[in-house]
Design an enzyme around this catalytic site. Sequence first.
Site, short mmCIF file in Angstrom:
data_model
loop_
_atom_site.label_atom_id
_atom_site.label_comp_id
_atom_site.label_asym_id
_atom_site.label_seq_id
_atom_site.Cartn_x
_atom_site.Cartn_y
_atom_site.Cartn_z
CB SER A 56 -1.01 0.28 1.54
OG SER A 56 -1.30 1.55 1.07
CE1 TYR B 60 -3.70 -1.58 5.24
CE2 TYR B 60 -3.41 0.24 4.79
CZ TYR B 60 -4.05 -1.13 4.35
OH TYR B 60 -4.08 -1.09 3.18
#
Length: 256
Positions: free
Chosen positions: A143, A156
């Site tokens: 990501s 995350y």
Amino acid sequence: MALFTDKTVLVTGSAAGIGRATALGFAAQGANVVVSDIDQPGGEETVAMIHKADGTAMFQRADVSNVDDVAALVASAVDQYGGLDCAVNNAGIEGTIAPFTDQTEANYDAIMRVNTKGAFLCMQAEIRHMLAAGGGAIVNVSSVAGLIGFPGLSPYVASKHAIAGLTRNAALEYAKAAIRVNAVCPGGIDTRMLDSLAEQATSGAQTSQQMMDPLHPIGRIGTAVEVANLIIWLCSGQASFMVGAIIPVDGGFVAQ
């Protein structure tokens, strides 16, 4: 000629979003696609979509954080189609938005278990087979949060940075064994995950597009197909010199 005729590709987290778009894209290029997710109805729907387009696919439910599930998943791909040429480790969760000191141990553990441990276990099983078979290609889905920080998303962010590190290390260790390992780093993509984050961040006051479009220099969020196109290229012979790359696909987000 299709890029992946007679090739077998495993895609985790392919019941929806980037994983589904990737599975559909590989099938359109002639691959035998192993669709996997904990969401069985969604995964079976992906397989039905591939079959409707005259592609070849099977579904196997697997929890990527469970070593036995992962071993069975890779074994099923090999048993069903005779090998495993490419793998896309996409399964992941976003968890809860909260300040660093308010993040719970349970949230941290859940994210790291699925995102990081899941990618680690899948890569181990995939690489073991590819070593015996003489090579292959793996793409991990990190990501932009694996490249930069995002306040409120510390677990995350940590998990996606870890995926980038695992990608680089595996790439270095197995490059000479003809196994190419790379990672993609999506920015804001029109998926259920982004909708969940927007709901948490704005308490429903804004959609994911309203929240994220202005943050991307291109002026919009991306589509799952745009990420899938890069993943598919990285697995193809056209990307034969790509090893250990961590590539943003983010409309210019991290260039700012």
